[in-house]
Design a protein around this motif. Structure first.
Motif, mmCIF file in Angstrom:
data_model
loop_
_atom_site.group_PDB
_atom_site.id
_atom_site.type_symbol
_atom_site.label_atom_id
_atom_site.label_comp_id
_atom_site.label_asym_id
_atom_site.label_seq_id
_atom_site.Cartn_x
_atom_site.Cartn_y
_atom_site.Cartn_z
ATOM 1 N N ARG A 150 0.834 -1.215 0.000
ATOM 2 C CA ARG A 150 0.000 0.000 0.000
ATOM 3 C C ARG A 150 0.864 1.260 0.000
ATOM 4 O O ARG A 150 0.542 2.252 -0.661
ATOM 5 C CB ARG A 150 -0.930 -0.018 1.212
ATOM 6 N N ARG A 151 1.986 1.207 0.715
ATOM 7 C CA ARG A 151 2.881 2.364 0.739
ATOM 8 C C ARG A 151 3.599 2.540 -0.599
ATOM 9 O O ARG A 151 3.882 3.663 -1.018
ATOM 10 C CB ARG A 151 3.908 2.225 1.865
ATOM 11 N N SER A 152 3.883 1.417 -1.283
ATOM 12 C CA SER A 152 4.536 1.496 -2.595
ATOM 13 C C SER A 152 3.682 2.244 -3.603
ATOM 14 O O SER A 152 4.194 2.878 -4.533
ATOM 15 C CB SER A 152 4.833 0.087 -3.119
ATOM 16 N N TYR A 153 2.369 2.169 -3.432
ATOM 17 C CA TYR A 153 1.450 2.843 -4.358
ATOM 18 C C TYR A 153 0.799 4.069 -3.711
ATOM 19 O O TYR A 153 -0.161 4.622 -4.237
ATOM 20 C CB TYR A 153 0.366 1.868 -4.823
ATOM 21 N N PHE A 267 -6.834 0.987 -7.143
ATOM 22 C CA PHE A 267 -5.638 0.365 -6.558
ATOM 23 C C PHE A 267 -5.562 -1.116 -6.921
ATOM 24 O O PHE A 267 -4.519 -1.621 -7.334
ATOM 25 C CB PHE A 267 -5.693 0.557 -5.036
ATOM 26 N N PHE A 268 -6.692 -1.835 -6.786
ATOM 27 C CA PHE A 268 -6.720 -3.267 -7.112
ATOM 28 C C PHE A 268 -6.359 -3.511 -8.575
ATOM 29 O O PHE A 268 -5.580 -4.402 -8.907
ATOM 30 C CB PHE A 268 -8.101 -3.859 -6.824
ATOM 31 N N ASP A 269 -6.938 -2.683 -9.467
ATOM 32 C CA ASP A 269 -6.688 -2.858 -10.907
ATOM 33 C C ASP A 269 -5.232 -2.574 -11.250
ATOM 34 O O ASP A 269 -4.643 -3.220 -12.129
ATOM 35 C CB ASP A 269 -7.607 -1.933 -11.714
ATOM 36 N N LYS A 270 -4.649 -1.595 -10.565
ATOM 37 C CA LYS A 270 -3.258 -1.218 -10.843
ATOM 38 C C LYS A 270 -2.300 -2.360 -10.511
ATOM 39 O O LYS A 270 -1.308 -2.590 -11.205
ATOM 40 C CB LYS A 270 -2.901 0.025 -10.019
ATOM 41 N N ILE A 271 -2.626 -3.115 -9.467
ATOM 42 C CA ILE A 271 -1.739 -4.185 -9.034
ATOM 43 C C ILE A 271 -1.981 -5.493 -9.778
ATOM 44 O O ILE A 271 -1.047 -6.131 -10.267
ATOM 45 C CB ILE A 271 -1.897 -4.431 -7.511
ATOM 46 N N PHE A 272 -3.263 -5.863 -9.881
ATOM 47 C CA PHE A 272 -3.582 -7.204 -10.382
ATOM 48 C C PHE A 272 -4.193 -7.234 -11.782
ATOM 49 O O PHE A 272 -4.369 -8.306 -12.350
ATOM 50 C CB PHE A 272 -4.550 -7.905 -9.417
ATOM 51 N N GLN A 384 12.411 -11.934 -9.418
ATOM 52 C CA GLN A 384 13.156 -10.693 -9.162
ATOM 53 C C GLN A 384 12.336 -9.473 -9.551
ATOM 54 O O GLN A 384 12.272 -8.493 -8.804
ATOM 55 C CB GLN A 384 14.469 -10.704 -9.937
ATOM 56 N N PHE A 385 11.704 -9.525 -10.720
ATOM 57 C CA PHE A 385 10.905 -8.387 -11.181
ATOM 58 C C PHE A 385 9.722 -8.132 -10.249
ATOM 59 O O PHE A 385 9.351 -6.985 -9.998
ATOM 60 C CB PHE A 385 10.409 -8.619 -12.612
ATOM 61 N N ARG A 386 9.150 -9.208 -9.709
ATOM 62 C CA ARG A 386 7.983 -9.053 -8.829
ATOM 63 C C ARG A 386 8.360 -8.445 -7.477
ATOM 64 O O ARG A 386 7.479 -7.976 -6.745
ATOM 65 C CB ARG A 386 7.303 -10.403 -8.619
ATOM 66 N N MET A 387 9.636 -8.465 -7.145
ATOM 67 C CA MET A 387 10.068 -7.806 -5.915
ATOM 68 C C MET A 387 9.873 -6.296 -6.019
ATOM 69 O O MET A 387 9.695 -5.610 -5.011
ATOM 70 C CB MET A 387 11.538 -8.120 -5.642
ATOM 71 N N TYR A 388 9.925 -5.789 -7.243
ATOM 72 C CA TYR A 388 9.775 -4.347 -7.459
ATOM 73 C C TYR A 388 8.357 -3.975 -7.870
ATOM 74 O O TYR A 388 7.932 -2.837 -7.681
ATOM 75 C CB TYR A 388 10.768 -3.876 -8.525
ATOM 76 N N SER A 389 7.643 -4.923 -8.439
ATOM 77 C CA SER A 389 6.264 -4.665 -8.843
ATOM 78 C C SER A 389 5.485 -5.971 -8.834
ATOM 79 O O SER A 389 5.903 -6.943 -9.462
ATOM 80 C CB SER A 389 6.220 -4.049 -10.250
#
Length: 448
Positions: A150-153, A267-272, A384-389
């Motif tokens: 949540r803080r990342s976004y 927020f949900f759409d942005k992540i998933f 590795q990529f999922r660690m950042y996004s």
């Protein structure tokens, strides 16, 4: 040419190679003629230098090179043809009593020490028992992951008063032992992350601060002597940070806070992706799945380590330790005797595991295909990529990254060895008895 092996014992041998002039003369003459065709020497047209002139000038060095090449080819062919399984590499035996004229009439004799691989017997049955843990996310771990996402976004704000997890943007000035600002000392403006402050008393003193407030700070105590954090904060080297004992005056210039993103559809759409998650319960379920997926990797590593430890300790084998120590020193010029003594046991244990792996692969016809290597590399890069996004990378782009990654020889070798290990572990798990046990992550950490 004559090559013989003198076996000293089950783990050590000496190979003797005798080379007569008829073994190398033709090779040397050809090398001299080839050199003459390419030579560019004063007084001769290029490619027209007489072979005799080349022999006179470079004959000895050409002979040495050809003898070395012949030795390498002969020794490798012998070991392959005779199926001699060695550890490390053959080591030349130094013998100052042998003197050669190097005039194309010598009969050469060279000796090489060999460290022989021991016979290995490996049998995995249902009597071999291991525990595989199904690690579940405890409430504290899950809450921390959700907070980080949540803080990342989220968005940055500047509250008047500092609180937990805020960042203090501040001027830091080195203090003298008497508490005054040290003239000529370290001065730097940096960001103090309160979530990195480990000392609870110091953390409490940094909460409730406002712009232009001044406090005294013991950096070593605050960050538990973490030189990397201190070096970054003060813009100095980690070596200097490690030796730093001074306290610092901290003048707050701003309080920064990363607010958590709202749990809404945007927020949900942005992540998933659009419509994949529609409410908080679905969001929590997805994050739980992601977190427990990462825990599965930790659980797999523990199971593999348990298997590695048990087999390397229970399967008895002797190694040519004296030879291996000598070989390690010969191939690592900077290796000190102290470093060798300290690290040899771990080296020997890893070597034993390699012998166990190779035996299982041979006895059970375990295959390692390029597709296995490619898919494993792709999974590692994706993680590795999922660690950042949390959003997955498009499949075609991930495949392209993977292909580029595997073009590097070191990367390809590392992933190959990883796949090799995984294949062996999969076989062991299929043959042994694996007890499944569910455990909370905070309890699992205690086992590691």
């Amino acid at each position: 040419m004559n090559i013989t092996q003198e076996k000293i014992n089950d783990l050590n041998a000496v190979v003797k190679i005798k080379i007569a002039p008829e073994d190398y003369t033709a090779k040397v003459e050809k090398a001299i003629k080839d050199q003459a065709k390419k030579a560019n020497l004063p007084g001769f047209r290029k490619g027209m230098v007489p072979a005799g002139h080349i022999k006179k000038m470079y004959g000895k060095s050409i002979l040495v090179e050809e003898i070395n090449n012949l030795l390498g080819e002969t020794l490798n062919k012998y070991l392959t043809d005779e199926k001699v399984e060695i550890l490390g590499q053959p080591l030349p035996v130094m013998d100052d009593s042998k003197e050669f004229k190097w005039d194309n009439t010598d009969e050469f004799e060279f000796d090489y020490e060999l460290g022989l691989a021991p016979a290995v017997e490996v049998s995995i049955t249902s009597k071999d028992k291991f525990t595989a843990y199904d690690v579940k996310a405890d409430e504290e771990t899950l809450a921390a992951r959700i907070k980080n996402i949540r803080r990342s976004y989220g968005k940055m704000t500047n509250p008047e008063v500092s609180a937990d997890d805020d960042v203090l943007y501040a001027e830091l000035a080195q203090l003298s032992p008497d508490g005054s600002v040290f003239e000529g000392g370290i001065k730097h403006t940096g960001s103090i992350r309160l979530d990195q402050v480990k000392d609870k008393k110091i953390l409490k003193s940094l909460i409730g601060l406002k712009k232009e407030d001044v406090v005294e700070l013991d950096l070593q105590k605050a960050f538990e002597k973490n030189e990397a954090i201190i070096a970054k904060l003060l813009n100095i080297s980690e070596e200097d940070a490690k030796e730093l004992n001074s306290k610092f005056q901290v003048t707050v210039k701003n309080v920064n806070r990363l607010e958590e993103a709202d749990l809404n559809q945007e927020f949900f759409d942005k992540i998933f992706g659009e419509g994949v998650v529609t409410d908080e319960a679905g969001f929590n379920a997805k994050i739980t799945e992601e977190v427990e997926g990462m825990f599965k990797q930790d659980a797999d590593r523990k199971l593999q380590n348990d298997i590695y430890t048990k087999l390397t300790e229970s399967i008895k084998m002797e190694l040519p330790d004296e030879f291996l120590r000598k070989w390690l020193k010969a191939t690592n010029e900077k290796l000190t005797d102290a470093e060798l003594a300290e690290g040899y046991d771990d080296f020997a244990k890893n070597l034993k595991w390699t012998l166990i792996e190779n035996k299982l692969i041979k006895d059970n016809n375990i295959e390692i295909k390029y597709e296995d290597v490619f898919q494993t590399a792709k999974q590692r890069l994706d993680a590795q990529f999922r660690m950042y996004s949390p959003s997955p990378m498009p499949e075609d782009q991930l495949a392209q990254y993977t292909a580029t990654f595997l073009k590097e020889k070191d990367n390809a070798n590392r992933i190959f060895e990883e796949v090799k290990a995984l294949k062996v572990f999969d076989y062991i798990k299929s043959a042994a008895t694996i007890d499944q046990k569910e455990i909370a992550y905070n309890k699992f950490v205690e086992l590691a």
